[in-house]
Write a protein that holds these residues in place. Structure first.
Motif, PDB file in Angstrom:
ATOM      1  N   LEU C  70      22.985  49.483  44.823  1.00  0.00           N
ATOM      2  CA  LEU C  70      23.735  48.258  44.572  1.00  0.00           C
ATOM      3  C   LEU C  70      22.891  47.381  43.672  1.00  0.00           C
ATOM      4  CD1 LEU C  70      26.192  46.413  45.259  1.00  0.00           C
ATOM      5  CD2 LEU C  70      24.799  45.472  47.103  1.00  0.00           C
ATOM      6  N   THR C  71      23.328  47.276  42.478  1.00  0.00           N
ATOM      7  CA  THR C  71      22.632  46.423  41.541  1.00  0.00           C
ATOM      8  C   THR C  71      23.604  45.370  41.061  1.00  0.00           C
ATOM      9  OG1 THR C  71      21.592  48.449  40.795  1.00  0.00           O
ATOM     10  CG2 THR C  71      21.097  46.448  39.556  1.00  0.00           C
ATOM     11  N   ASP C  72      23.169  44.143  41.248  1.00  0.00           N
ATOM     12  CA  ASP C  72      24.069  43.052  40.891  1.00  0.00           C
ATOM     13  C   ASP C  72      25.402  43.269  41.602  1.00  0.00           C
ATOM     14  OD1 ASP C  72      24.673  40.689  39.794  1.00  0.00           O
ATOM     15  OD2 ASP C  72      25.159  41.467  37.784  1.00  0.00           O
ATOM     16  N   LYS C  73      26.498  43.287  40.858  1.00  0.00           N
ATOM     17  CA  LYS C  73      27.793  43.428  41.518  1.00  0.00           C
ATOM     18  C   LYS C  73      28.325  44.853  41.431  1.00  0.00           C
ATOM     19  CE  LYS C  73      29.107  38.694  40.428  1.00  0.00           C
ATOM     20  NZ  LYS C  73      29.968  37.911  39.529  1.00  0.00           N
ATOM     21  N   THR C  74      27.433  45.763  41.111  1.00  0.00           N
ATOM     22  CA  THR C  74      27.906  47.132  40.913  1.00  0.00           C
ATOM     23  C   THR C  74      27.259  48.072  41.915  1.00  0.00           C
ATOM     24  OG1 THR C  74      28.052  46.660  38.579  1.00  0.00           O
ATOM     25  CG2 THR C  74      28.184  48.980  39.235  1.00  0.00           C
ATOM     26  N   LEU C  75      28.134  48.795  42.603  1.00  0.00           N
ATOM     27  CA  LEU C  75      27.648  49.796  43.539  1.00  0.00           C
ATOM     28  C   LEU C  75      27.868  51.153  42.900  1.00  0.00           C
ATOM     29  CD1 LEU C  75      26.705  50.679  46.421  1.00  0.00           C
ATOM     30  CD2 LEU C  75      29.142  50.800  46.996  1.00  0.00           C
ATOM     31  N   THR C  76      26.785  51.885  42.779  1.00  0.00           N
ATOM     32  CA  THR C  76      26.935  53.220  42.214  1.00  0.00           C
ATOM     33  C   THR C  76      26.675  54.236  43.306  1.00  0.00           C
ATOM     34  OG1 THR C  76      25.958  52.280  40.238  1.00  0.00           O
ATOM     35  CG2 THR C  76      26.270  54.674  40.289  1.00  0.00           C
ATOM     36  N   ILE C  77      27.651  55.106  43.465  1.00  0.00           N
ATOM     37  CA  ILE C  77      27.510  56.165  44.466  1.00  0.00           C
ATOM     38  C   ILE C  77      27.400  57.473  43.712  1.00  0.00           C
ATOM     39  CG2 ILE C  77      28.546  57.286  46.458  1.00  0.00           C
ATOM     40  CD1 ILE C  77      30.283  54.764  46.799  1.00  0.00           C
ATOM     41  N   LYS C  78      26.254  58.123  43.891  1.00  0.00           N
ATOM     42  CA  LYS C  78      26.044  59.407  43.232  1.00  0.00           C
ATOM     43  C   LYS C  78      26.256  60.486  44.279  1.00  0.00           C
ATOM     44  CE  LYS C  78      24.415  61.546  39.470  1.00  0.00           C
ATOM     45  NZ  LYS C  78      25.656  62.263  39.140  1.00  0.00           N
ATOM     46  N   LEU C  79      27.279  61.290  44.092  1.00  0.00           N
ATOM     47  CA  LEU C  79      27.596  62.294  45.105  1.00  0.00           C
ATOM     48  C   LEU C  79      26.758  63.548  44.952  1.00  0.00           C
ATOM     49  CD1 LEU C  79      31.507  62.081  45.123  1.00  0.00           C
ATOM     50  CD2 LEU C  79      29.905  61.119  46.793  1.00  0.00           C
ATOM     51  N   ARG C  80      26.537  64.232  46.078  1.00  0.00           N
ATOM     52  CA  ARG C  80      25.882  65.535  46.006  1.00  0.00           C
ATOM     53  C   ARG C  80      26.871  66.506  45.380  1.00  0.00           C
ATOM     54  NH1 ARG C  80      21.598  65.382  50.248  1.00  0.00           N
ATOM     55  NH2 ARG C  80      22.095  63.498  51.409  1.00  0.00           N
ATOM     56  N   SER C  81      26.343  67.438  44.660  1.00  0.00           N
ATOM     57  CA  SER C  81      27.276  68.416  44.086  1.00  0.00           C
ATOM     58  C   SER C  81      27.218  69.698  44.917  1.00  0.00           C
ATOM     59  CB  SER C  81      26.920  68.702  42.624  1.00  0.00           C
ATOM     60  OG  SER C  81      25.548  68.972  42.534  1.00  0.00           O
ATOM     61  N   VAL C 112      35.101  40.995  54.916  1.00  0.00           N
ATOM     62  CA  VAL C 112      33.936  41.021  54.030  1.00  0.00           C
ATOM     63  C   VAL C 112      33.728  42.427  53.492  1.00  0.00           C
ATOM     64  CG1 VAL C 112      31.450  40.714  53.929  1.00  0.00           C
ATOM     65  CG2 VAL C 112      32.858  39.174  55.293  1.00  0.00           C
ATOM     66  N   GLY C 113      33.463  42.513  52.199  1.00  0.00           N
ATOM     67  CA  GLY C 113      33.203  43.816  51.624  1.00  0.00           C
ATOM     68  C   GLY C 113      34.429  44.444  51.012  1.00  0.00           C
ATOM     69  N   TRP C 114      35.590  44.105  51.475  1.00  0.00           N
ATOM     70  CA  TRP C 114      36.828  44.664  50.895  1.00  0.00           C
ATOM     71  C   TRP C 114      37.485  43.666  49.954  1.00  0.00           C
ATOM     72  CZ3 TRP C 114      37.223  49.627  51.058  1.00  0.00           C
ATOM     73  CH2 TRP C 114      36.688  50.350  52.153  1.00  0.00           C
ATOM     74  N   GLU C 118      36.623  44.781  43.177  1.00  0.00           N
ATOM     75  CA  GLU C 118      37.508  44.543  42.034  1.00  0.00           C
ATOM     76  C   GLU C 118      38.081  45.844  41.510  1.00  0.00           C
ATOM     77  OE1 GLU C 118      35.380  42.101  39.251  1.00  0.00           O
ATOM     78  OE2 GLU C 118      36.617  40.395  39.915  1.00  0.00           O
ATOM     79  N   SER C 119      37.195  46.828  41.390  1.00  0.00           N
ATOM     80  CA  SER C 119      37.691  48.108  40.908  1.00  0.00           C
ATOM     81  C   SER C 119      36.793  49.220  41.389  1.00  0.00           C
ATOM     82  CB  SER C 119      37.731  48.128  39.383  1.00  0.00           C
ATOM     83  OG  SER C 119      36.401  48.139  38.899  1.00  0.00           O
ATOM     84  N   VAL C 120      37.367  50.407  41.419  1.00  0.00           N
ATOM     85  CA  VAL C 120      36.591  51.599  41.757  1.00  0.00           C
ATOM     86  C   VAL C 120      36.867  52.597  40.645  1.00  0.00           C
ATOM     87  CG1 VAL C 120      36.104  53.301  43.526  1.00  0.00           C
ATOM     88  CG2 VAL C 120      37.127  51.112  44.159  1.00  0.00           C
ATOM     89  N   THR C 121      35.833  53.172  40.128  1.00  0.00           N
ATOM     90  CA  THR C 121      36.069  54.153  39.073  1.00  0.00           C
ATOM     91  C   THR C 121      35.285  55.422  39.358  1.00  0.00           C
ATOM     92  OG1 THR C 121      34.307  53.046  37.854  1.00  0.00           O
ATOM     93  CG2 THR C 121      36.582  52.586  37.180  1.00  0.00           C
ATOM     94  N   ALA C 122      35.911  56.516  38.964  1.00  0.00           N
ATOM     95  CA  ALA C 122      35.220  57.795  39.038  1.00  0.00           C
ATOM     96  C   ALA C 122      34.703  58.101  37.667  1.00  0.00           C
ATOM     97  CB  ALA C 122      36.194  58.874  39.503  1.00  0.00           C
ATOM     98  N   ASP C 123      33.402  57.903  37.462  1.00  0.00           N
ATOM     99  CA  ASP C 123      32.862  58.022  36.119  1.00  0.00           C
ATOM    100  C   ASP C 123      32.784  59.475  35.713  1.00  0.00           C
ATOM    101  OD1 ASP C 123      32.634  55.308  36.270  1.00  0.00           O
ATOM    102  OD2 ASP C 123      30.609  55.419  37.135  1.00  0.00           O
ATOM    103  N   THR C 129      31.779  54.350  40.815  1.00  0.00           N
ATOM    104  CA  THR C 129      31.266  53.009  40.624  1.00  0.00           C
ATOM    105  C   THR C 129      32.234  52.026  41.254  1.00  0.00           C
ATOM    106  OG1 THR C 129      30.454  53.764  38.522  1.00  0.00           O
ATOM    107  CG2 THR C 129      30.334  51.405  38.949  1.00  0.00           C
ATOM    108  N   VAL C 130      31.676  51.131  42.086  1.00  0.00           N
ATOM    109  CA  VAL C 130      32.510  50.102  42.695  1.00  0.00           C
ATOM    110  C   VAL C 130      32.079  48.778  42.116  1.00  0.00           C
ATOM    111  CG1 VAL C 130      33.295  49.081  44.844  1.00  0.00           C
ATOM    112  CG2 VAL C 130      32.571  51.478  44.793  1.00  0.00           C
ATOM    113  N   GLN C 131      33.039  48.068  41.622  1.00  0.00           N
ATOM    114  CA  GLN C 131      32.729  46.785  40.996  1.00  0.00           C
ATOM    115  C   GLN C 131      33.136  45.670  41.947  1.00  0.00           C
ATOM    116  OE1 GLN C 131      31.293  47.259  37.934  1.00  0.00           O
ATOM    117  NE2 GLN C 131      30.603  45.147  38.279  1.00  0.00           N
ATOM    118  N   TYR C 132      32.189  44.781  42.291  1.00  0.00           N
ATOM    119  CA  TYR C 132      32.491  43.670  43.205  1.00  0.00           C
ATOM    120  C   TYR C 132      32.615  42.377  42.440  1.00  0.00           C
ATOM    121  CZ  TYR C 132      31.376  46.728  47.130  1.00  0.00           C
ATOM    122  OH  TYR C 132      31.378  47.739  48.044  1.00  0.00           O
ATOM    123  N   SER C 133      33.378  41.470  43.010  1.00  0.00           N
ATOM    124  CA  SER C 133      33.490  40.152  42.375  1.00  0.00           C
ATOM    125  C   SER C 133      32.312  39.287  42.748  1.00  0.00           C
ATOM    126  CB  SER C 133      34.788  39.480  42.832  1.00  0.00           C
ATOM    127  OG  SER C 133      34.784  39.363  44.244  1.00  0.00           O
TER     128      SER C 133
END
Ligand SMILES: Nc1ncnc2c1ncn2[C@@H]1O[C@H](COP(=O)(O)OP(=O)(O)OP(=O)(O)O)[C@@H](O)[C@H]1O
Ligand SMILES: Nc1ncnc2c1ncn2[C@@H]1O[C@H](COP(=O)(O)OP(=O)(O)OP(=O)(O)O)[C@@H](O)[C@H]1O
Ligand SMILES: [Mg+2]
Ligand SMILES: [Mg+2]
Lengths: 299, 357, 562, 351, 355
Positions: C70-81, C112-114, C118-123, C129-133
């Motif tokens: 979680l950096t700033d307002k961006t949560l990055t989830i790196k999945l196991r392959s 809280v948390g939901w 703002e958005s969720v993207t599958a990069d 990537t989850v974008q928080y306000s």
């Protein structure tokens, strides 16, 4: 006419032939009736007089949880360290009086409605008969559950009312049938021919003939009422205010005491009390039946 | 003729009434019955007629028990057998086959839930002795039997008992009773509870059947009219004992026991004048409190102290062949006379008659 | 068929007990309340989340995720392959994205948390990537702890959810309700492939009383787990006691009463795993109904009267409870370190103190009991809940003790079907109720329970009637609790800590709820029968119903067969 | 007498006056009334399914408002719909056999839901009653045949013990004594309805397994019923034994087996047969307590939880189905009685 | 006064509605009972005797016709008149045990009516009066019966208690329904003698029902007999006439069917005429014309099955409903006297050929 013979004026006392005389004989002569009566009376005394005799001070004691039976605690102690015997002594009164009240109510309603329906027939009869059909069809426990859920703060007499109101139907039918057949009996007709009046006919000619039947059914009804009331407690649907057998069983099950050998006195004591009490009632009923059932008596 | 078909010796029957109590309903009966005879057992209600009748077939209810005596039958094959010694299975085979009984409550003699046909089938099949009773065979045999009692077999066989009138049931029962050609037929009040006209027709049929099959009958009744109609021999019972026995004419025209005389005095005739009738005073004794001596003594006008001492045995008055002897159990039989004038006339006639015999 | 390549190391079985019900429960994991075993502690084994939390360190333990950031307002989830669903499809970012959208749409407003997503993207296939306000510690909790649903089965709904979120639909809106109804009407009981999972274990046999799971080749951590089979015995309290008695089960999370614990005490290899809980039992005083309860001294006096140790002993039995070190409204693990520099009042039994506090508040003790300042007799009823034994016993004991002190307090049960309605409406004098919060691993959960649950303060749901806007305190002056509560959730780490500290002090001074004791979480294990040792390892403080330590350890391969 | 011409009107009249038809009509009426009463009871019961579901969620960590909002989604229930409208819907559902979906588990129709449990209760009650009938009838007859014997006295005591003592008390005692005290009852293995891995089907393995799991409920149900059948059968047999046709049958030299079956047994059963329906009804009702005590997942247990959840459609459906099965049982008994007792038919027409 | 009828039934009909259709149990009977006289109803089972008696006792309302008591129509009586009628007319049931309440003592049974109608003032009087009643029916000494319960009494004693009860209200009319059918011969005689004393000494009128012709003859010798068949009176006249010289074929058959306690007579009787059918027709489906015609030995086709024969007076002091007899009477000399010879078996046969 000459003066009347004094012998004629004085009725011969025939206690054995009066209703209570026959009740008494039935209860004391037949071994079953006697044993049953002793059991029932014993448990009633234990439950109603016991609390006056036994020391009611039964404090929570966290150092005395689940102790084995001893001279201080005849049945050991329970989960709060309270004396199980003291709890047991206090546990009988409510089921017994509530059961008796419920049975009284059911019998009363059944007798009043049953004799009205059987004697007058017609519309009331049709309506009441249909009503019993429905009452008999709805599972008794369900009706009780609904009512218990409906009134969340139901007092003991209310429970008696609820239980009683689910039990009257069966008795109603047999009373109605009996009144119907008694009504056609010649002695009732004879009373009508003597112009004795409806009230006298119903209360003095018909009902006394069913007294035995009603009495026996009352005993059975007490038994059924206890079945139902204790059942409600066992299901945990009743307020846990006063101690009673059903509550003890409920705790034993909902808190798994029944799996713990140390808890056996607490678990088994109410079971045993109910078993003894109901056996007492049943055998008492049998003794009474033998004494009061006209069919058995006429022979 | 010398050999009685049934002889009863000292038969006593008691009912258990409590844990240790019992009442003796029938005591010390001696009786010989000869082939082709028709014996009427008469007496007031409760005197033990039915009990004796049931005893003759060892059919007493659970609480009843034969306490002493013997019951010897001459069977169809000529051998003699004491019924009281018989084992269960032979006894079962004996019943209905050797001796059948038509019951007091014929109304209830049929199992209400099965058809009349099944009653015949059950009876025939359980006594089949290896013979196969097919439906048709049963129907044929039952039809034959029902016709002899003037019933329509097609209808009756298919009926349930409740669909038949009382008279029809009684006739059907008689038909059933003769299904196995029994030698002895015991009839316990077969016509009480029936209408006069029906009663008449049944009596008629019994006569015909007797003529046709010649069986021996024990006819139990409290209706003296019926006894007179059907019996050639009569035994009067009082409080469980036979107190007088003789030919029908002996009993009806010249009773020698005060009780028999009282009974006949109390009978109301339909035909002829209206006599003034008298009843026997008092009531029969309770089985639990039998008076000592002659059981009739409390009601008897002739009673003396001797009557209150010991039991009075039957004593022979007139000897006749085939057990038709006139015997009476009364110390004062010589004083007994019929009261009623109308019968006096008959009696005198009979006296003349009997001299001829 | 599980005995294959992954067989090395995996053998034996581990038996857990849980009260499932296959007749009513189904395989629709989008309805977590009603799906088979999905709400159970062992769900981690078959329906993993991106990550679970280490409650002590507040650090994420990656599960499906290889790493989270979680950096700033961006949560990055790196999945196991390389992780596979049981239907053969690989686990991809699409699955995670869809699940998050569905949860976001269904989450009530104000969660809280939901709210902040703002958005969720599958990069790409493995990056979400989850974008928080707005961002603050804990904001990522919801997204990281979703139980990931396979797109192959739920895609239609998750796509619809994504579209609806984009269109601004929120929970309660007609579109959301329609979708929710559609989802609720599906049970997948006859679905092809059964329950689609991607965890270390998959369903093998689903019996009425036993469910057997076997290693799922290709599932998450399938190569690490040491048990060939994982068996779940159906069982409520009674059954779990019996199972423990006969050593038929290795691990049970059922809350057992004192008697039960005595019943099983002699079992060979029995181990009690005890961790301090994050909630406790307390009393709510209805200030809206009785103005005298607004007086802080009165509330304090009540707490000084109560022998909380005895209450805990009766209600929970030895080892089933613990007394808080601080009366700050926080469980010990949460309070640790926060209040070292402040002087807090410690409420142990002290009847003399209680008397003087009450007298100071204008109360008088007379022969018939304590009288309030207005002269009327103080009379109250405590309500507990029928069938909730710890509530019942606590309430009974408390009423007893207060009565012995001279305040007339009766005890009564309310039916268990809807006590929340009664509490919410404020239809009570004094009610037994939880304090602190077992569900939320963050401190703010405790404040939520203390000040906002059952304290609606609206006309039809007054609750306990404790003010939250302006609370007078001796040391902090007038504080706005509601505002501080917001900060404790959504502030920066420092702001959160500061708010928590103030709220703890306010709690200690004003006692909005009277805390009696904290629940000690005890679970039971049988060692040596099938399992060598059952040990929570580093996750000792994890709650056993949330982020269960034993399950995490099994996945790590830290628990082995004998 | 020829048969009267069979016009449509006479056929209608025949059917209308036929005993069976009137009996069926009456049953339908009773079912309707029971349904209506259930509907009313449910709707005037306090508590609202949404609130209760909200409470559940609330206890799992949501705030009250949040929980309420979620519950509204989960529970398919409109508390503001008019009771009258609901009643009409309900009646319509009743006729079309579509009683809606469970509120708490909307993926299933309530009929499906109830049918998940009902067969197990019917199975255990049915097996219990069958057991009770077999034992009760044979022992009862034996008692009457040996009236006054030691056997009779012993069995009479056992019979009144069984009828008198609540069945749940007896079964509770059996569990405590058999499992906890003596340790001979495999109570743990009897959990549930079938052993894991046993495939449902009409084969001995499955039925045997189902019976094994249902032993305790079956026993509990059989207890009371056995006692009452024993005593009733004894009374009926005693009465029949005094009937003339039995004496006549003995006089006819019929074989003892035929007498006891065709004459005594058959008639003595007549008053006992209606008892079967009555017992079934009472036992199904009593299953609530039994299943709770034994933790047997039958309809009684389901009802308890449905009531607690205020899952109205489920409760209604369950009650209606139970009531219907009781009504049908007694209907069947009545119709069977007509078949086995030829007297009833003519009485039914007469009176 | 003694010749005004106490009870008068005119055209009394009783139809019972049943599911299978109406049952005309009584189809129009006219009867009268005079004080101190006996009217005896005889007939086969089901012919409507009890139904008639019950209507006469006011226990049922006839569907047509009237019941009059002392000239007053029962249906139009005021409450007070009805009360009087209730007390003046008493009904004695057939079954002596069923008619007594098993839970009440003899005293209680006897005194209920006395107390209710104010005939006695207090308990002492009640007991005295009850004792008096028991003495009247020969239950002496009364004190040993007063406090007994019915089950402690024998059948004959019960029957007497029933009679005593019916006498308690000093009735003018007693309706006895088969009051002696269950009794043994000797008890029967004594009860009939008791009732006869009442009739003769207290002038009580009797409607006496029996199926036993001998009893009818014995008790109603000075009164009348009405023979009923399927709800109708078929022959009605003075007892000695009807019994001694029956004219209706049905009455003849009845009397011919009696078994006399006389073996010789019985033998002679065996050839008695047979009815054409033993079956009694159903009331629901009565034969056309004379209801007896399917069984009647004198049946003449065309005559008997055409119209219902009316109940007509004949010269021999009786009323009769039979086409054949009436026709024959008209043909024969009107003053032909019938002798006892007409009754089969009424005399011992002259010849001994039967033996
Ligand atoms: N099962 C029984 N138990 C006890 N006593 C019995 C039983 N059956 C008959 N008795 C008594 O035995 C006596 C004879 O009865 P039984 O039936 O043989 O008389 P009966 O002459 O046939 O009378 P009825 O003319 O009334 O048929 C009676 O006193 C009767 O009360
Ligand atoms: N309440 C009723 N409903 C229908 N039919 C009835 C009723 N009462 C009597 N009957 C019928 O009326 C007819 C006459 O009956 P009643 O009782 O008057 O005959 P009875 O002459 O007294 O016969 P018994 O000699 O048998 O006493 C019978 O066929 C009877 O079935
Ligand atoms: Mg007899
Ligand atoms: Mg009659």
């Amino acid at each position: 006419m000459s003066t009347v013979d004094a012998a004629i004026l004085k009725p011969r006392k025939q206690f054995g032939e009066t209703f209570f005389g026959r009740v008494w004989t039935g209860l004391t002569r037949s071994p079953a009736g006697f044993a049953g009566t002793v059991l029932v009376l014993g448990i009633v005394l234990f439950s109603f007089v016991g609390p006056l005799v036994v020391n009611q001070d039964n404090p929570t004691d966290t150092t005395q949880i689940w102790t084995e039976p001893s001279s201080a605690h005849w049945l050991g102690t329970q989960y709060e360290g309270k004396d199980t015997f003291t709890i047991l002594v206090n546990s009988g009164a409510e089921p017994i009086w509530v059961g008796t009240l419920a049975a009284l109510m059911a019998v009363f309603v059944a007798v009043v409605f049953g004799s009205a329906a059987g004697y007058f027939r017609g519309k009331i009869d049709a309506v009441l008969l249909q009503l019993t059909d429905v009452t008999v069809t709805i599972p008794q426990f369900l009706l009780m559950l609904a009512v218990v859920a409906f009134f969340d703060d139901i007092p003991a007499w209310g429970i008696a009312f609820v239980v009683g109101s689910t039990m009257w139907a069966f008795l109603f039918r047999s009373i109605r049938a009996q009144v119907m057949s008694l009504k056609e009996r010649e002695f009732v007709e004879a009373a009508r021919l003597q112009d004795l009046g409806t009230a006298r006919i119903v209360f003095r000619e018909i009902l006394p003939n069913m007294a035995g039947f009603i009495f026996v059914n009352f005993v059975i009804a007490v038994n059924q009422a206890i079945y139902a009331i204790v059942g409600l407690y066992v299901l945990g649907l009743m307020p846990s205010g006063t101690p009673n057998w059903g509550l003890m069983i409920h705790q034993s099950w909902s808190q798994n005491f029944y799996l713990n050998p140390v808890a056996m006195p607490f678990v088994l004591a109410p079971l045993l009390m109910i078993v003894l009490f109901t056996i007492g009632l049943v055998t008492m009923g049998r003794g009474l039946d033998q004494a009061l059932n006209p069919r058995l008596r006429e022979r | 003729m010398s050999d009685p078909i049934l002889s009863v010796r000292d038969l006593s029957i008691a009912y258990r009434t409590g844990r240790k109590e019992s009442v003796t309903a029938v005591s010390g009966i001696d009786l010989d019955l000869y082939e082709g005879q028709s014996l009427a057992l008469v007496g007031e209600s409760g005197c033990g007629k039915t009990t004796l009748g049931l005893g003759l077939l060892r059919l007493l209810p659970n609480l009843g028990e034969i306490t002493s005596g013997s019951l010897t039958y001459r069977l169809k094959d000529g051998s003699r057998a004491d019924l009281l010694q018989m084992k269960k299975e032979p006894l079962r085979r004996f019943r209905w086959n050797e001796a059948a009984m038509v019951f007091q409550g014929a109304m209830n003699a049929f199992n209400p839930v099965i058809r009349i046909f099944d009653h015949f089938a059950d009876t025939l099949r359980d006594h089949a002795d290896g013979k196969k009773w097919t439906k048709a065979a049963v129907e044929a045999r039952a039809g034959e039997l029902l016709e002899t009692v003037r019933l329509d077999p097609d209808r009756v066989l298919q009926s349930y008992p409740h669909e038949l009138s009382g008279g029809m049931k009684q006739r059907a029962l008689i038909a059933l009773a003769i299904a196995l050609d029994p030698q002895v037929l015991v009839l316990d009040e077969p016509t009480t509870a029936l209408d006069l006209l029906t009663q008449r027709s049944i009596v008629q049929q019994l006569h015909e059947l007797r003529k046709k099959f010649g069986f021996t009958m024990v006819f139990i009744t409290h209706d003296l009219g019926l006894a007179a109609e059907l019996a050639d021999r009569v035994a009067t019972m009082y409080a469980g004992r036979i107190i007088e026995t003789g030919s029908a004419r002996d009993i009806f025209y010249d009773p020698k026991h005060p009780y028999t005389a009282g009974l006949i005095n109390a009978v109301m005739p339909v035909k002829g004048d209206r006599p003034a009738l008298e009843s026997i005073p008092g009531y029969p004794p309770s089985l639990k409190a039998m008076p000592d001596g002659c059981a009739f003594n409390p009601r008897c006008a002739f009673a003396t102290d001797a009557c209150k001492q010991d039991r009075v045995p039957l004593s022979l008055l007139t000897e006749r062949p085939s057990g038709m002897d006139h015997s009476v159990a009364c110390l004062h039989h010589d004083q007994v006379r019929l009261a009623r004038s109308a019968t006096d006339q008959l009696a005198s006639f009979v006296e003349g008659e009997s001299a001829n015999v | 068929q599980a005995k294959g390549s992954d067989g090395e190391g995996a053998s034996g079985k581990f038996v857990y007990v849980y009260p499932f019900d296959i007749t009513t429960q189904h395989y629709n994991a989008a309805l977590p309340n009603a799906a088979l075993l999905v709400p159970a502690s062992n769900a981690e084994l078959f329906i993993p989340r991106p990550a679970v939390l280490n409650w002590e360190t507040q650090e994420w333990i990656p599960q499906l995720a290889e790493s989270v950031d979680l950096t700033d307002k961006t949560l990055t989830i790196k999945l196991r392959s390389g992780i596979k669903w049981t239907d053969g499809n690989p686990v991809t970012s699409k699955d995670v994205k869809g699940t998050i959208y569905l949860q976001k749409l269904n989450a009530p407003q104000g969660t809280v948390g939901w709210d902040q997503i703002e958005s969720v993207t599958a990069d790409d296939d493995t990056t979400v990537t989850v974008q928080y306000s707005a961002a603050f510690p804990g904001v990522e909790h919801g997204a990281l702890k979703v139980q990931v649903l396979p797109y192959a089965r739920y895609g239609e709904w998750t796509d619809e959810a994504e579209a609806l979120v984009a269109a601004g639909a929120i929970q309660g809106s007609p579109e959301q309700s329609a979708l929710a109804e559609k989802i609720a009407a599906e049970d997948f009981k006859d679905a092809e492939g059964g329950f689609i999972t991607c965890g270390a274990y998959k369903f093998k046999d689903i019996g009425e009383t036993v469910i057997t799971m076997e290693v799922h080749e290709g599932g998450l951590f399938a190569d690490q787990v040491k048990f060939e089979t994982f068996e779940i015995q159906k069982g409520d309290n009674a059954t779990s006691v019996q199972l423990l008695l006969s050593s038929e089960v290795d691990y049970s999370t059922q809350v057992l009463g004192a008697t039960d614990r005595q019943t099983i005490a002699g079992v060979d290899g029995l181990k009690e795993l005890s961790t301090p809980g994050y909630d406790g039992i307390g009393l709510m005083l209805n200030q809206a109904r009785f103005p005298e309860f607004a007086d802080v001294d009165v509330r304090k006096a009540f707490l000084y009267v109560l022998d909380t140790e005895q209450i805990g002993e009766i209600a929970k039995g030895q080892g089933g409870y613990y007394l808080p070190k601080t009366y700050t409204g926080l469980a010990d693990p949460h309070a640790e370190g926060l209040f070292d520099d402040v002087e807090l009042e410690f409420y142990s039994v002290d009847h003399a103190k209680a008397t003087s506090l009450l007298e100071g508040a204008g109360w008088k003790q007379e022969s018939d009991g304590w009288h309030k300042p207005d002269g009327s007799l103080a009379e109250y009823t405590i309500i507990g809940v029928e069938g909730w034994t710890d509530f019942t016993l606590s309430g009974e004991q408390a009423a007893d003790q207060l009565t012995q002190f001279g305040i007339k307090v009766a005890y009564e049960n309310v039916p268990e079907d809807n006590p929340w309605g009664i509490w919410g409406a404020g239809d009570f004098d004094i009610a037994v109720r939880q304090w602190a919060n077992p569900f939320v691993p963050y401190v703010y959960g405790a404040w939520q329970m203390t000040w906002f649950t059952d304290n609606g303060l609206t006309a039809d749901a007054m609750g306990m009637g404790v003010p939250v806007d302006a609370v007078e305190t001796a040391t902090q002056g007038t504080v706005n609790v509601a505002e501080l509560y917001r900060q404790s959730q959504q502030g920066t780490e420092e702001e959160q800590a500061a708010a928590n500290k103030i709220l703890g002090i306010v709690f200690n001074e004003t006692l909005p709820r009277l805390p009696l004791f904290l629940n000690q979480r005890v679970s039971y294990a049988v060692e040596g029968k099938r399992v060598k040792a059952v040990d929570p390892g580093d996750y000792e403080l994890n709650d056993i119903y949330f982020d269960n330590p034993i399950m995490v350890r099994i996945l790590e391969g830290g628990i082995e067969p004998v | 007498m020829g048969t009267p011409p069979r016009t449509a009107a006479t056929v209608v009249r025949r059917v209308w006056t036929s005993y069976a038809f009137r009996r069926v009509l009456q049953s339908v009426f009773v079912i309707w009334l029971v349904s209506t009463i259930t509907f009313l009871l449910m709707h005037f019961m306090p508590g609202d399914p949404i609130e209760i579901m909200a409470g559940r969620l609330n206890s799992a960590g949501m705030s009250h408002d949040q929980a309420l909002a979620t519950a509204q989604n989960l529970v398919n229930y409109d508390p503001d719909a008019s009771a009258w409208g609901q009643y009409l819907d309900f009646l319509k559902g009743l006729v079309t056999l579509d009683l809606g979906n469970s509120l708490t588990n909307p993926s299933k129709s309530v009929l499906e839901h109830v049918m998940e449990y009902l067969p197990w209760t019917l199975f255990s009650v049915g097996a219990g009653v069958v057991l009770a009938v077999v034992i009760g009838v044979s022992v009862g007859m034996a008692m009457a045949y040996r009236r006054g014997s030691g056997f009779d006295h012993a069995m009479t005591s056992i019979g009144s013990f069984l009828t008198g003592v609540p069945n749940y008390i007896l079964i509770a005692a059996v569990v405590v004594l058999g499992y906890t005290v003596l340790g001979i009852l495999p109570f743990l293995d009897m959990r549930g309805r079938i052993t894991a891995g046993v495939e449902p089907g009409f084969d001995p393995v499955f039925l045997g397994d189902a019976a094994f799991h249902a032993i305790l409920p079956i026993l509990a149900f059989a207890f009371t019923a056995t006692g009452s059948f024993m005593l009733n059968m004894k009374a009926a047999t005693t009465e029949v034994l005094t009937e003339d046709y039995v004496t006549v049958a003995r006089a006819r030299g019929l074989k003892p087996g035929r007498i006891s079956r065709g004459y005594v047994g058959r008639n003595a059963l007549l008053p006992v047969v209606p008892q079967i329906a009555l017992q079934m009804g009472m036992l199904v009702g009593g299953s609530i307590v039994i299943e709770q005590i034994l933790d047997y997942p039958g309809v009684g247990q389901m009802l308890m939880s449905a009531i607690a959840d205020r899952d109205y459609p489920v409760v209604q459906a369950a009650v209606i189905i139970l009531a219907t099965s009781v009504v049908i049982a007694s209907l069947i008994v009545d119709l069977v009685l007509v078949k086995i007792d030829p007297r009833i038919k003519s009485e039914g027409q007469d009176a | 006064m003694s010749n005004a009828p106490l009870l008068k039934l005119s055209g009394m009909e009783q139809v019972f509605e049943t599911k299978k259709g109406p049952v005309p149990a009584v189809g129009g009977v006219d009867l009268e009972v005079k004080p101190g006289k006996v009217l005896c109803l005889v007939g086969e089972s089901g012919c409507g005797k009890t139904t008639t008696a019950r209507a006469a006792a006011g226990l049922t309302k006839p569907t047509a016709g009237t019941v009059e008591f002392r000239g007053k129509n029962l249906a139009e009586m005021t409450a007070a008149e009805r009360g009087q009628y209730r007390r003046a007319v008493q009904y004695i049931h057939q079954d002596p045990y069923a008619a007594l309440n098993p839970t009440r003592t003899v005293f209680s049974t006897l005194s209920a009516g006395l107390k209710k109608h104010g005939i006695v003032k207090n308990r002492t009087e009640a007991r005295a009066k009850a004792a008096e009643l028991l003495q009247l029916v020969d239950l002496t000494p009364p004190e040993s019966y007063l406090d007994s319960y019915p089950h402690q009494l024998s059948g004959g004693q019960r029957q007497r208690v029933n009679v005593a009860r019916s006498l308690a209200l000093n009735p003018d009319l007693l309706i006895c329904d088969e009051s002696t059918s269950m009794l043994d011969v000797s008890i029967r005689v004594s009860l009939l003698n008791t009732l006869g004393r009442l009739r003769d000494e207290l002038d009580v009128g009797f409607l006496f029902i029996t199926h036993d012709l001998a009893v009818a003859k014995y008790f109603a010798w000075d009164g009348e007999i009405a023979v009923m068949y399927l709800g109708k009176v078929v022959e009605h006249g003075p007892t000695p006439e009807v019994i001694g010289n029956p004219q209706h074929p049905y009455t003849k058959a009845l009397i011919g069917a009696v078994c006399e306690p006389d073996p010789d007579l019985a033998k002679a009787n065996r050839s008695a005429e047979q009815l054409r059918s033993a079956e009694i027709p159903s009331l629901r489906d009565l034969p056309a014309g004379c209801a007896f015609h399917p069984r009647c030995p004198a049946f003449e086709p065309g005559l008997c099955d055409a119209a219902e024969p009316p109940l007509q007076a004949t010269p021999s002091r009786r009323k009769l409903s039979c086409h054949v007899v009436h026709r024959d009477l008209q043909r024969a000399t009107p003053d032909a006297t019938l002798t006892f010879d007409a009754v089969p078996g009424s005399r011992r046969p002259e010849t001994e050929s039967a033996l």
